[in-house]
Design a protein around this motif. Structure first.
Motif: not given
Length: 202
Positions: A80-83, A86-89, A142-143, A151, A162
């Motif tokens: 999971t990264v932040m962009w 927002k979290p992106v899976f 986008i998670g 989330v 998910w």
């Protein structure tokens, strides 16, 4: 000595009567209230340009992007990264997960639209239209649950995709809503490959 009493009523314009505390406000009260309201509106309009200039413009938002190293990902793993806050899976799916997603008929989906910013128009929500072009085992989205913004948990739920425990929305391994109150698939942001081990989001 005789005294003559006035035969006409006092001029209300030249001799205003005090406002009745239990009656209607006078014209003077109205003008005071109106003047105050216009002054307040004028004050807001005067400072608005200073407030608005603190917001990033559309071009700055459009250029916001991040590079993500996916070289350490192996089948079955996700990060999971932040962009843009927002979290992106990002998930490297197994062959079995990809096969299960591709075998799912569109008629079984709650939302038949891909929700992929990399595609034009309302493309159908096939697995091919949800995965990264050129590397179909990888998927990034986008998670944020499309129901109330929670989330979701990864590798969970009936389809091992998910699961949002807040209200029970279930997504498959392609991030498509399958059951629960969420109305739409998890959105896919703009994605491009920089090289074999790096993707750019945004």
């Amino acid at each position: 000595m005789s005294y003559t009493y006035p035969t006409t009523a006092p001029d209300s314009a030249s001799n205003p009567q005090p406002t009745d505390p239990h009656g209607e406000p006078s014209r003077r009260d109205f003008f005071i209230i109106a003047t105050g309201a216009f002054a307040a509106i004028g004050g807001v309009l005067a400072v608005w340009p200073f407030i608005d200039q603190m917001n990033p413009d559309a071009s700055a938002l459009a250029l916001a992007s991040i590079d993500v190293d996916i070289s350490a990902l192996e089948p079955g793993q996700s990060i999971t990264v932040m962009w843009r806050g927002k979290p992106v899976f990002i998930r490297y799916r197994t062959e079995e997960e990809v096969a299960a997603a591709r075998e799912t008929p569109l008629s079984d989906l709650k939302d038949p639209v891909a929700r992929n910013e990399n595609l034009e128009g309302a493309a159908p929500a096939t697995d091919e239209n949800r995965a990264l072009a050129g590397q179909e085992s990888l998927i990034a989205m986008i998670g944020i649950c499309t129901h109330l913004g929670c989330v979701p948990l990864g590798e969970a739920g009936e389809y091992n995709g998910w699961f949002c425990p807040c209200h029970g929305s279930v997504y498959d391994t392609a991030g498509r809503i399958r059951s629960g109150p969420a109305p739409e698939n998890l959105p896919i942001p703009p994605l491009t490959f920089v090289d074999d081990t790096t993707i750019t989001i945004g």
